[in-house]
Design an enzyme around this catalytic site. Structure first.
Site, PDB file in Angstrom:
ATOM      1  N   SER A  85      12.079  -7.081  -4.234  1.00  0.00           N
ATOM      2  CA  SER A  85      11.330  -7.098  -5.495  1.00  0.00           C
ATOM      3  C   SER A  85      12.133  -6.614  -6.693  1.00  0.00           C
ATOM      4  O   SER A  85      11.768  -6.907  -7.832  1.00  0.00           O
ATOM      5  CB  SER A  85      10.055  -6.258  -5.366  1.00  0.00           C
ATOM      6  OG  SER A  85      10.362  -4.877  -5.250  1.00  0.00           O
ATOM      7  N   LYS A 154       9.670   0.177  -9.132  1.00  0.00           N
ATOM      8  CA  LYS A 154       9.469  -0.871 -10.142  1.00  0.00           C
ATOM      9  C   LYS A 154      10.011  -0.366 -11.484  1.00  0.00           C
ATOM     10  O   LYS A 154      10.328   0.802 -11.656  1.00  0.00           O
ATOM     11  CB  LYS A 154       7.973  -1.206 -10.312  1.00  0.00           C
ATOM     12  CG  LYS A 154       7.232  -1.572  -9.031  1.00  0.00           C
ATOM     13  CD  LYS A 154       7.690  -2.879  -8.417  1.00  0.00           C
ATOM     14  CE  LYS A 154       6.917  -3.185  -7.133  1.00  0.00           C
ATOM     15  NZ  LYS A 154       7.491  -4.351  -6.402  1.00  0.00           N
TER      16      LYS A 154
END
Length: 292
Positions: A85, A154
C-alpha cells in the site's frame, strides 16, 4: 644571658621526637594506598569474588530488555511493511523506525507525514494483521527488539478542518483547493480518473469517480497510501453519495497514532531518512472550521 641560661627542655632533639621520626619515609619497595590495602586483604585471604559468568550474562540481559522497553515506550519503535500500500517508497518486508517525540507536548501529525497508527476498526487486511509466529521473535517484538506488525502505515493528507477532493483536470488530489504534486512519491492508479481527467490519476481505487471528504473533524486525520490503486485507506472507507447504507468512518484518531516514520533501516541498500514532501508546504489554510 649566657648559653647556660637558655632552656632547651621544650625541644626534643632526639630522633624519636623529630618530625622526620614522626612521619618516616616509606621503605623502598613498600606499597602504599590502594595497592597496600589490596595486598593486606590478600594476606588475610579476603580476595574479592567475581560473579559467575551466567549471573553476569543474566544481568546484562535484564538491563538490555529494560532499556529496550524504555526506548520502545518513549522514543523509537521498529515495524515492518506487510503490504504494497505504500509503494513505491516503502515495499513489502522493509524495516522502518518510527519516532515518537515529534508528537509530544501538543505536537500533532502534519500533512505529508508518513505515520503508523492502530487499526481504527476493520481496516487491517490479512497480510497487515500478521504478527511474528515464532515464539522467540514474538516475545522480542513485544519488548521492542524485533519489528512488529498489526498496525497500518499511511501518509497524512488532511488534518483538522481540511477538505480533500478527487480530482482536478490533471488527476491530482486537492486539499483546500490546492493540488498536490505527488509524482515523486506516490503511484497513480494506472487506470486514469473515472471523471475523465487527462494523464495519470492520483485519485484512489479506479472507477470510484469524483469524491469529496471533510472538513476533517477535530482530533482526526485523513490518510492515504502512496499506492493509490492498492490501499484500503481513508478514501476507501469514505461513504459516497451512491451508498445508502454506509456506516464506515474514513478518519483516523490522532490519539491512535504511534509515531512518524523516521527512516528505513532494512534492506541496507535503501536505508535512509524519510522526509516530508515539499508539495504539502503550499497547501492553503482550511476555509472554515473543523467538521463534525
Amino acid at each position: 644571658m649566657t648559653s647556660e641560661d637558655r632552656d632547651f627542655s621544650t625541644v626534643d632533639q632526639t630522633p624519636e621526637g623529630s618530625r622526620s621520626a614522626a612521619f618516616p619515609a616509606a621503605a623502598p619497595g613498600r606499597r602504599t594506598g590502594r595497592a597496600a590495602r589490596r595486598a593486606a586483604r590478600k594476606e588475610r585471604g579476603e580476595s574479592r569474588k567475581s560473579l559467575p559468568v551466567w549471573q553476569e550474562t543474566l544481568l546484562l540481559l535484564v538491563a538490555a530488555v529494560g532499556l529496550a522497553v524504555l526506548v520502545k515506550a518513549l522514543f523509537l519503535q521498529a515495524f515492518y511493511i506487510p503490504s504494497e500500500s505504500m509503494e513505491p517508497g516503502l515495499e513489502i518486508d522493509d524495516r522502518i523506525l518510527v519516532e515518537k517525540p515529534s508528537y509530544w507536548f501538543g505536537g500533532e501529525p502534519q500533512r505529508g507525514d508518513v505515520v503508523v497508527f492502530a487499526d481504527p476498526g476493520g481496516w487491517l487486511g490479512p497480510e497487515e494483521a500478521g504478527e511474528p509466529t515464532n515464539p522467540v521473535t514474538a516475545m522480542l517484538a513485544r519488548i521492542g527488539l524485533y519489528p512488529t506488525g498489526g498496525h497500518l502505515v499511511k501518509r497524512v493528507i488532511g488534518v483538522e478542518g481540511d477538505v480533500i477532493e478527487c480530482c482536478d483536470e490533471q488527476g491530482r488530489i486537492l486539499v483546500n483547493g490546492t493540488p498536490l504534486e505527488e509524482r515523486d512519491f506516490a503511484r497513480p492508479n494506472g487506470h486514469g480518473c473515472a471523471d475523465g481527467a487527462q494523464g495519470a490519476c492520483f485519485g484512489p481505487m479506479p472507477g470510484t469517480g469524483s469524491w469529496t471528504a471533510g472538513p476533517v473533524p477535530a482530533g482526526k486525520l485523513f490518510v492515504m497510501g502512496d499506492n493509490r490503486a492498492h490501499s484500503a485507506d481513508s478514501s476507501f472507507h469514505l461513504c459516497t453519495e451512491a451508498e445508502t447504507e454506509c456506516t464506515s468512518d474514513p478518519y483516523v484518531d490522532v490519539d491512535s497514532v504511534v509515531g512518524k516514520v523516521m527512516a528505513v533501516v532494512w534492506p541496507a541498500g535503501k536505508a535512509g531518512f524519510e522526509d516530508r514532501p515539499d508539495t504539502f508546504d503550499d497547501v492553503a489554510r482550511p476555509r472554515g472550521g473543523a467538521g463534525q
